[in-house]
Design an enzyme around this catalytic site. Structure first.
Site, mmCIF file in Angstrom:
data_model
loop_
_atom_site.group_PDB
_atom_site.id
_atom_site.type_symbol
_atom_site.label_atom_id
_atom_site.label_comp_id
_atom_site.label_asym_id
_atom_site.label_seq_id
_atom_site.Cartn_x
_atom_site.Cartn_y
_atom_site.Cartn_z
ATOM 1 N N GLU A 1 17.831 63.782 -52.133
ATOM 2 C CA GLU A 1 17.507 62.357 -52.236
ATOM 3 C C GLU A 1 18.459 61.662 -53.197
ATOM 4 O OE1 GLU A 1 13.534 60.795 -52.259
ATOM 5 O OE2 GLU A 1 12.689 62.810 -52.127
ATOM 6 N N CYS B 1 10.304 64.774 -48.657
ATOM 7 C CA CYS B 1 10.672 63.356 -48.604
ATOM 8 C C CYS B 1 10.051 62.793 -47.331
ATOM 9 C CB CYS B 1 12.191 63.187 -48.591
ATOM 10 S SG CYS B 1 12.748 61.484 -48.310
ATOM 11 N N THR C 1 10.034 59.703 -45.847
ATOM 12 C CA THR C 1 10.931 58.989 -44.939
ATOM 13 C C THR C 1 11.952 59.949 -44.345
ATOM 14 O OG1 THR C 1 12.273 58.319 -46.862
ATOM 15 C CG2 THR C 1 10.669 56.717 -46.013
ATOM 16 N N CYS D 1 8.981 55.083 -49.900
ATOM 17 C CA CYS D 1 8.749 56.515 -50.087
ATOM 18 C C CYS D 1 7.485 56.870 -49.328
ATOM 19 C CB CYS D 1 8.607 56.854 -51.567
ATOM 20 S SG CYS D 1 8.212 58.586 -51.856
ATOM 21 N N ASN E 1 12.876 55.490 -58.578
ATOM 22 C CA ASN E 1 13.417 56.842 -58.554
ATOM 23 C C ASN E 1 13.442 57.434 -59.958
ATOM 24 O OD1 ASN E 1 14.096 57.093 -55.741
ATOM 25 N ND2 ASN E 1 15.862 55.753 -56.082
ATOM 26 N N ASN F 1 5.930 59.804 -48.798
ATOM 27 C CA ASN F 1 4.992 60.636 -49.546
ATOM 28 C C ASN F 1 4.306 59.818 -50.633
ATOM 29 O OD1 ASN F 1 5.571 63.043 -48.124
ATOM 30 N ND2 ASN F 1 7.355 63.421 -49.405
ATOM 31 N N ASN G 1 20.133 59.285 -48.448
ATOM 32 C CA ASN G 1 19.342 60.510 -48.503
ATOM 33 C C ASN G 1 19.831 61.427 -47.381
ATOM 34 O OD1 ASN G 1 17.227 59.463 -50.479
ATOM 35 N ND2 ASN G 1 17.051 57.966 -48.826
#
Length: 290
Positions: free
Chosen positions: A217, A226, A228, A87, A78, A89, A199
């Site tokens: 997030e 995001c 997920t 993640c 992060n 994306n 999140n």
């Protein structure tokens, strides 16, 4: 030290190719690199390595369940320097980079993560654009929860997508009201329910197969997308209609993705863009260790 910069629906990352996992990657260095004023700027860092190299270098204590030694491994951090399990994306951008760089030639392969293996299908990839589907695994509903976002108290559904989410669908929320909500402000939630943070997604009711979503997030704040979180949003939107499975378009500020929830798994399909590549100053990098 070479890098690439990419994004998946404007959730942006710095990619660090480090197949042998030899690179020092402290929390301070990650935070500095992600800083949009003193670094390159990003929502997170994707170290490109393999699962066996990550174990040998001590990045992983052991292989995550289901991940094979020869799998690619996405070491995701992060923007605050903390390690994240998954993640969606990021996996798309990671897979795109592997293809664009020539490290991978297959259309279907596995990307390992702390949350386990994530099989990917690359439908198209060139040096700039890609279209990728990620098998995100089964998304598990854990029960109800509440959050306060931008001064608005919301009820939601806790969803495990390899990382914790609280997807809050407000049936009275219009897309215009969602756009005006201060999602970037600190959010409140039950820390006993989410001891490691969560999140938080805020979403509208679906209309014509589309739900609109914004996300705060953990460890980052609001992001443009995001992966997920879009899966968690789809689960919550389907559940609100009494459905366990289905396909939805999730519209986030960074664009649209398609989420297919099945009895066995969840599939996330969306774009990836590689924006730039270059070199990071070794001296600058060393200075960020402290």
């Amino acid at each position: 030290m070479i890098f690439a910069k990419g994004h998946g629906t404007q959730n942006d990352f710095v990619l660090l190719p480090d197949v042998a996992a030899r690179l020092s990657l402290t929390a301070a260095q990650v935070a500095a690199l992600c800083d949009r004023r003193r670094g390159l700027g990003a929502d997170g860092i994707l170290r490109v390595t393999t699962a066996d190299a990550a174990v040998a270098a001590g990045v992983l204590h052991r292989l995550p369940d289901g991940v094979s030694p020869g799998d690619w491994y996405m070491d995701y951090r992060n923007a605050d320097g903390s390690t994240a399990q998954m993640c969606g994306n990021g996996v798309r951008v990671f897979a795109h980079y592997l293809r664009a760089s020539g490290l991978e030639t297959r259309d279907e392969f596995v990307v390992g993560s702390l949350a386990g293996p994530r099989p990917v299908t690359v439908h198209h990839a060139d040096q700039t654009h890609a279209d990728v589907t990620v098998d995100m695994g089964k998304a598990n509903k854990l029960g109800p929860g509440e959050a306060v976002v931008g001064g608005r108290r919301l009820s939601g559904v806790a969803v495990d997508v390899g990382n914790p989410h609280l997807a809050c669908l407000d049936p009275g929320l219009t897309p215009e009201q969602l756009a005006a909500l201060d999602v970037g402000a600190p959010v409140s939630f039950d820390h006993a329910q989410f001891p490691e943070g969560v999140n938080v997604e805020v979403l509208t009711a679906r209309a014509a197969g589309v739900v609109c979503m914004r996300v705060h997030e953990r460890g980052v704040g609001e992001t443009r997308s995001c992966g997920t979180g879009t899966v968690a949003a789809a689960v919550a939107a389907l559940a609100s209609a009494g459905q366990e499975t289905g396909t939805l378009t999730v519209r986030i500020p960074g664009g649209d993705v398609t989420v297919n929830i099945t009895d066995a798994t969840s599939l996330l399909r969306g774009p990836s863009v590689l924006v730039a590549s270059g070199e990071i100053s070794e001296e600058w990098w060393r200075d960020q260790r402290r």
